[in-house]
Design a protein around this motif. Structure first.
Motif, PDB file in Angstrom:
ATOM      1  N   SER A  94       0.829  -1.195   0.000  1.00  0.00           N
ATOM      2  CA  SER A  94       0.000   0.000   0.000  1.00  0.00           C
ATOM      3  C   SER A  94       0.866   1.249   0.000  1.00  0.00           C
ATOM      4  O   SER A  94       1.724   1.416   0.874  1.00  0.00           O
ATOM      5  CB  SER A  94      -0.934  -0.011   1.210  1.00  0.00           C
ATOM      6  N   LYS A  95       0.631   2.117  -0.982  1.00  0.00           N
ATOM      7  CA  LYS A  95       1.371   3.366  -1.026  1.00  0.00           C
ATOM      8  C   LYS A  95       1.045   4.238   0.175  1.00  0.00           C
ATOM      9  O   LYS A  95       1.939   4.850   0.771  1.00  0.00           O
ATOM     10  CB  LYS A  95       1.039   4.112  -2.318  1.00  0.00           C
ATOM     11  N   LEU A 121      10.679   3.446  -0.664  1.00  0.00           N
ATOM     12  CA  LEU A 121       9.836   4.392  -1.395  1.00  0.00           C
ATOM     13  C   LEU A 121      10.439   4.693  -2.766  1.00  0.00           C
ATOM     14  O   LEU A 121       9.713   4.785  -3.771  1.00  0.00           O
ATOM     15  CB  LEU A 121       9.679   5.684  -0.600  1.00  0.00           C
ATOM     16  N   ASN A 124       9.937   1.947  -5.376  1.00  0.00           N
ATOM     17  CA  ASN A 124       8.545   1.840  -5.812  1.00  0.00           C
ATOM     18  C   ASN A 124       8.039   3.132  -6.452  1.00  0.00           C
ATOM     19  O   ASN A 124       6.842   3.266  -6.713  1.00  0.00           O
ATOM     20  CB  ASN A 124       7.647   1.476  -4.625  1.00  0.00           C
ATOM     21  N   TYR A 126       7.555   5.872  -5.131  1.00  0.00           N
ATOM     22  CA  TYR A 126       6.703   6.661  -4.253  1.00  0.00           C
ATOM     23  C   TYR A 126       7.410   7.928  -3.770  1.00  0.00           C
ATOM     24  O   TYR A 126       6.764   8.811  -3.192  1.00  0.00           O
ATOM     25  CB  TYR A 126       6.272   5.829  -3.036  1.00  0.00           C
ATOM     26  N   HIS A 129       6.205  11.537  -4.531  1.00  0.00           N
ATOM     27  CA  HIS A 129       5.174  12.222  -3.750  1.00  0.00           C
ATOM     28  C   HIS A 129       5.778  13.055  -2.618  1.00  0.00           C
ATOM     29  O   HIS A 129       5.025  13.729  -1.902  1.00  0.00           O
ATOM     30  CB  HIS A 129       4.184  11.203  -3.164  1.00  0.00           C
TER      31      HIS A 129
END
Length: 504
Positions: A94-95, A121, A124, A126, A129
């Motif tokens: 889950s992000k 992170l 992936n 992520y 963000h």
């Protein structure tokens, strides 16, 4: 361990070693390449001196497949990749959960806890963000961490990520990066540290970022430790040409470098320059005076160093003193001033004067630093400290050794009472002094006590604790204390010999 995360071509059916940057082809030969592909390291247990980690890529449709770790023979295993992710993070999909856990760990400001999550992170995607403010905090927490090679790699990786995200570095970040790249993680700086630091200065100028006094002070510090006085002086004149005013750290660093090189004329020239052209706020500063005293002691001009310290002591007794010395009116001494004086006294075998200065520090409520105690312990390692003249009898020598043993124990007790944290040099000098004085039992007990206290300080609160508990640990953490106290090989061999002899 710099790496290009987004713009490196994939290599089919090859195993790439991250340490020697070679490719292993299908026929088993190693081929040198100019660029190398970064990888995600999966923690494996393998011999430190016989293997390095690499990956197999099999891109059949232009996308990266699951990476399988393989081992390649490589002797260059000292450059470990900073992107090491714990295996237990692989199960998190889950992000939102990952980002939530990341910001929770960010509250600890502990880079050892933050970096595994940040690496996961990144792999992936992520990290896209994360805001520029978050990256600035990551940079700040990294430079506040321990000065280790691993953290240098992390800092370089983080800077590259910021450049890829087009987050420009600011002047204070360049200053910190110059300090770290310039050999903050090593006890002895090398020429390549200065080369890399100067390259960052050129990068600052190319990005239209004006270097400040801190920038030049850091570069002068690196050059002075390399005894490259010519480069240090060139940087000094360059900062003046830019309209920057040198401060007390600029002059103290230059003078200290001249002292290490034995440049007596250069020291006198700089002292005269301070006396004639500078204001009292720089020339009448304790840091500058300590640098001048240290340099005088290094070049053998002890009388001038002692004269300066005597003038500093008179300032303590009378604030209206009109005494003059080699620069101007003397400032008040600090713990480092007393350390310099004690070193000179011990080098001249004046133990009584050194102990008197230590008692004076107690009266003035000045806490000695750890190097002061190390100097005392090292003094008792010398045979001349307990043997005296060659014509004394054995009974007198025995009583002198007993008396010196009591002094060493009293110094160590005072060190503990004042909560002065020992370091690796303390462990070596203190235990060796007790062994040289014949008190083997106290030496072994002291070795175990210091080692045990260091192990207790290294314990960490579990990550599953609440944010309040983790934040409390961060506030109570003192980064000025050594992470570990390790004996050198000479002391270990000596202790092992004693233990083997005792067992037999």
């Amino acid at each position: 361990m710099r790496r290009l995360w987004h713009s490196v071509n994939t290599v089919s059916n090859t195993a790439k070693c991250i340490l020697c940057r070679n490719l292993e082809t299908q026929d088993g030969r190693l081929t040198r390449i100019d660029t190398w592909r970064p990888i995600l390291l999966i923690p494996l247990k393998f011999s430190h001196s016989s293997a390095a980690l690499a990956i197999n890529d099999d891109p059949t449709d232009g996308r990266e497949k699951r990476r399988k770790p393989v081992l390649l023979d490589c002797l260059n295993d000292d450059l470990m990749h900073p992107r090491s992710v714990p295996v237990n993070l692989e199960s998190r999909k889950s992000k939102a959960a990952l980002l939530s856990e990341f910001y929770r760990v960010m509250a600890t400001q502990d880079i050892e806890r933050i970096w595994p999550l940040y690496s996961h992170l990144f792999h992936n995607n992520y990290h896209l963000h994360l805001s520029q403010r978050t990256y600035r905090h990551l940079f700040l927490y990294t430079i506040r961490a321990r000065a280790t090679r691993k953290n240098v790699h992390r800092l370089n990786a983080l800077v590259e990520d910021m450049k890829m995200r087009r987050f420009p570095l600011q002047a204070d970040q360049y200053n910190a990066l110059i300090h770290w790249v310039g050999g903050r993680d090593v006890p002895v700086k090398r020429p390549h540290h200065l080369t890399q630091a100067l390259a960052l200065l050129d990068e600052m100028v190319a990005c239209n970022i004006e270097p400040d006094v801190i920038t030049y002070n850091t570069l002068i510090h690196i050059a002075s430790h390399l005894s490259d006085i010519r480069t240090a002086q060139r940087l000094y004149h360059d900062m003046i040409a830019r309209g920057l005013r040198p401060d007390k750290y600029t002059y103290s660093t230059l003078i200290s470098g001249m002292g290490r090189m034995g440049d007596r004329d250069g020291i006198e020239t700089m002292v005269a320059h301070l006396r004639d052209t500078q204001t009292s706020e720089i020339s009448n500063d304790t840091v500058v005076w300590n640098a001048i005293m240290t340099s005088y002691a290094q070049v053998g001009t002890y009388e001038k160093a002692l004269y300066m310290f005597d003038a500093m002591q008179k300032t303590l007794s009378s604030s209206n003193s009109n005494s003059k010395d080699t620069v101007t009116k003397a400032p008040s001494p600090d713990a480092d001033s007393f350390r310099i004086y004690i070193d000179i006294m011990l080098n001249h075998r004046r133990l009584d004067k050194a102990l008197e200065a230590l008692r004076q520090m107690d009266e003035l409520r000045i806490t000695p630093i750890v190097t002061t105690y190390n100097a005392f312990f090292a003094y008792f390692m010398r045979p001349s400290a307990i043997d005296g003249d060659s014509d004394v009898n054995d009974d007198h020598s025995h009583h002198a050794a007993v008396s010196n043993t009591d002094i060493v124990k009293q110094l160590y007790d005072a060190m503990q009472q004042k909560k002065v944290m020992p370091n690796s040099e303390t462990l070596y000098t203190l235990v060796s002094a007790l062994l040289d004085l014949g008190d083997t039992q106290s030496a072994l007990e002291t070795y175990l006590r210091i080692s045990d206290n260091t192990a207790k300080r290294r314990k960490k609160t579990p990550l599953t604790s609440s944010i309040a508990v983790l934040a409390k640990e961060r506030l109570t953490l003192s980064r000025s204390r050594p992470t570990k106290t390790e004996p050198n090989q000479e002391l270990l061999d000596r202790l092992n010999h004693i233990l083997q002899t005792t067992v037999k």
